[in-house]
Design an enzyme around this catalytic site. Structure first.
Site, PDB file in Angstrom:
ATOM      1  CB  SER A 141      -2.788   0.255   2.551  1.00 31.70           C
ATOM      2  OG  SER A 141      -1.778  -0.748   2.515  1.00 31.70           O
ATOM      3  CE1 TYR A 153       0.824   3.708   4.697  1.00 32.73           C
ATOM      4  CE2 TYR A 153       0.645   1.321   4.867  1.00 32.73           C
ATOM      5  CZ  TYR A 153       0.493   2.489   4.134  1.00 32.73           C
ATOM      6  OH  TYR A 153      -0.002   2.430   2.858  1.00 32.73           O
TER       7      TYR A 153
END
Length: 249
Positions: A141, A153
């Site tokens: 990501s 995350y």
């Protein structure tokens, strides 16, 4: 033939929908035999039907990537059915946007197990079935490179970026390349509410070079490229597919 994947077998995790499905479809279009993974057998069957309807071979294998016994069993089946694996796409990922003070250590461990430990174990199992010219692709990501909070995350994706580099160094002598794809803002089903939000749309218009959300199908090209002979001398790299988000000032 530079981008041909004819004769290659590819396992794509989290491939029932969203970016994982689009990557699987792109690899199938390039000639690969794709194996779709997910936890929902019915959803996998629906996804496989779409790919086979386009005239491509497609198989499914349902298991939870964070369950070691399930992964071991799945790889025994893969070895029995296909003998080897040429391409692994580690696409499965979880997201939990709660602030730091709301996370317990157990919550953080669960997310890290799925987003970081599972790709490591899948890479280990896949590498045992791979040889020179084969590929591992980790879907990370842009959160692995930049941050706006979202601590656990972001940490998991930063770790996956580092894992990509480390695997590249370790598996390179065997001729196996390891690279990552870092998606930006994509208009997937899971982002549906954000896509509808006018404030977010206005923000992306000024924050990205292309001024818009990415369409899910736009992720596939990077995966096909990294899996193909065209990327034979590329390893340890993270390619941002983000409409210019990380480079836009």
């Amino acid at each position: 033939m530079t981008f041909s994947l004819q004769g290659k077998t590819a396992l794509i995790t989290g491939a029932a929908r969203g970016l994982g499905f689009e990557i699987a479809k792109g690899l199938a279009d390039a000639g690969a035999q794709v194996i779709l993974n997910g936890r929902d057998s019915a959803a996998l069957d629906e996804a496989a039907d779409l790919i086979t309807a386009a005239g491509h071979p497609c198989a499914t294998i349902a298991f939870d990537v964070s369950n070691q016994r399930a992964v071991d069993a799945a790889f025994r089946d893969i070895e029995k059915e296909w003998g080897r694996l040429n391409i692994l796409v580690n696409n499965v990922g979880q997201r939990d946007r709660r602030p730091l003070e709301e996370f317990s250590l157990a919550d953080a461990s669960d997310l890290l197990e799925t987003n970081l430990a599972a790709p490591l174990y899948l890479a280990k199992k896949s590498a045992a079935l791979m040889d020179k010219g084969d590929r591992i692709i980790n879907v990370t990501s842009i959160a692995g490179q930049i941050a706006r909070g979202d601590v656990v995350y972001t940490a998991s994706k930063g770790g996956l970026d580092a894992l990509t580099r480390a695997l590249s160094a370790e598996l390179g002598p065997r001729g196996i390349t390891v690279n990552g794809i870092a998606p930006g803002y994509f208009a997937t089903r899971s982002n549906e509410e954000m896509v509808k939000d006018r404030t977010t749309k206005r923000w992306l218009k000024t924050r990205t070079s292309l001024g818009r959300w990415g369409e899910p199908a736009e992720i596939a090209g990077a995966a096909v490229f990294l899996a193909s002979p065209a990327a034979s001398y590329i390893s340890g790299q993270i390619i941002a597919v983000d409409g210019g988000f990380t480079s836009h000032y």
